[in-house]
Design an enzyme around this catalytic site. Structure first.
Site, PDB file in Angstrom:
ATOM      1  N   ASP A 181       0.836  -1.187   0.000  1.00  0.00           N
ATOM      2  CA  ASP A 181       0.000   0.000   0.000  1.00  0.00           C
ATOM      3  C   ASP A 181       0.882   1.252   0.000  1.00  0.00           C
ATOM      4  OD1 ASP A 181      -2.668   1.378   0.538  1.00  0.00           O
ATOM      5  OD2 ASP A 181      -1.506   2.028   2.276  1.00  0.00           O
ATOM      6  N   GLU A 215       1.427   0.125  -4.928  1.00  0.00           N
ATOM      7  CA  GLU A 215       0.922   1.399  -5.441  1.00  0.00           C
ATOM      8  C   GLU A 215       2.083   2.389  -5.551  1.00  0.00           C
ATOM      9  OE1 GLU A 215      -3.542   1.868  -3.704  1.00  0.00           O
ATOM     10  OE2 GLU A 215      -1.925   2.101  -2.255  1.00  0.00           O
TER      11      GLU A 215
END
Length: 222
Positions: free
Chosen positions: A148, A178
């Site tokens: 993340d 990400e």
């Protein structure tokens, strides 16, 4: 839903965070899991008995084993970029002003958009990320990790972490994330974040393409 997943013919399933979260494990209500508490412990709210530490371990290992026997890898969604609450967290108690990034006025930097951001460039937090991912991959036979807000982690840490997994656990472990942050980060020169514009410096891992994603959404596939 296990039979349905097998029928899909997929070879990997990414699960939202299942490390220990700042939740009421007895009266569990759904959340996305982006409130990390203890990174190296399983979340008890997903087990049949949150009071029994062995139950959560046994049940999750049985889950991974069943999926692996069906030819499906389990990918863990990890959120090392921030914690639920920095002040008085385990890291803050261990060594104040070390494990998190701060602004020049000593306010917590908030590149995650969640009130704080961890400092992956610091040697001991870098070691923690390497040790933690190796622990999860080894102990629970995971097939990969999805990071993340990976853009908040410096590239050197991500490269070393991935190398550690591939050389010391399994060369087929998938690592991706990400390639962006959730706000303005205090990560600065000479450290470079694992942002999408820095993909050429990635070594052994990948990232999402938000341009492709946005193109699909704006094209009506939302």
């Amino acid at each position: 839903g296990f039979d349905h997943i097998k029928e899909l013919g997929v070879n990997a399933v990414q699960i939202i965070p299942f490390y220990d979260q700042a939740n009421d494990e007895v009266n569990m209500t759904f959340n996305w899991g982006y409130n990390p508490l203890n990174y190296n412990c399983l979340e008890g709210g997903y087990s049949s008995n949150p009071h029994d530490g062995y139950a959560r371990i046994r049940e999750f290992k049985e889950l991974v084993k069943a999926y692996n026997e069906a030819g499906i890898n389990i990918i863990m969604d990890v959120v090392y970029n921030h914690v639920n609450e920095a002040i008085k967290s385990n890291f803050d108690i261990l060594m104040p002003y070390y494990f998190y990034r701060y602004k020049s006025n000593l306010e917590l930097s908030n590149g995650s958009g969640c009130g704080n951001e961890t400092a992956s460039e610091m040697p001991m937090f870098r070691k923690f990320m390497k040790d933690s991912t190796k622990f999860w991959a080894t102990e629970y036979k995971l097939g990969g990790f999805r990071f993340d807000l990976m853009g908040l982690h410096d590239i050197e840490t991500m490269n070393l972490l991935t190398k550690n997994l591939h050389e010391n656990v399994d060369p087929t472990i998938a690592v991706y994330g990400e390639p962006w942050a959730g706000g303005t980060s205090a990560l600065g020169s000479p450290h470079v974040g694992a942002m999408q514009v820095n993909m050429s410096q990635y070594d052994g891992y990948g990232c999402f393409n938000d341009k492709f994603r946005d193109g699909l959404i704006k094209g009506g596939l939302n």
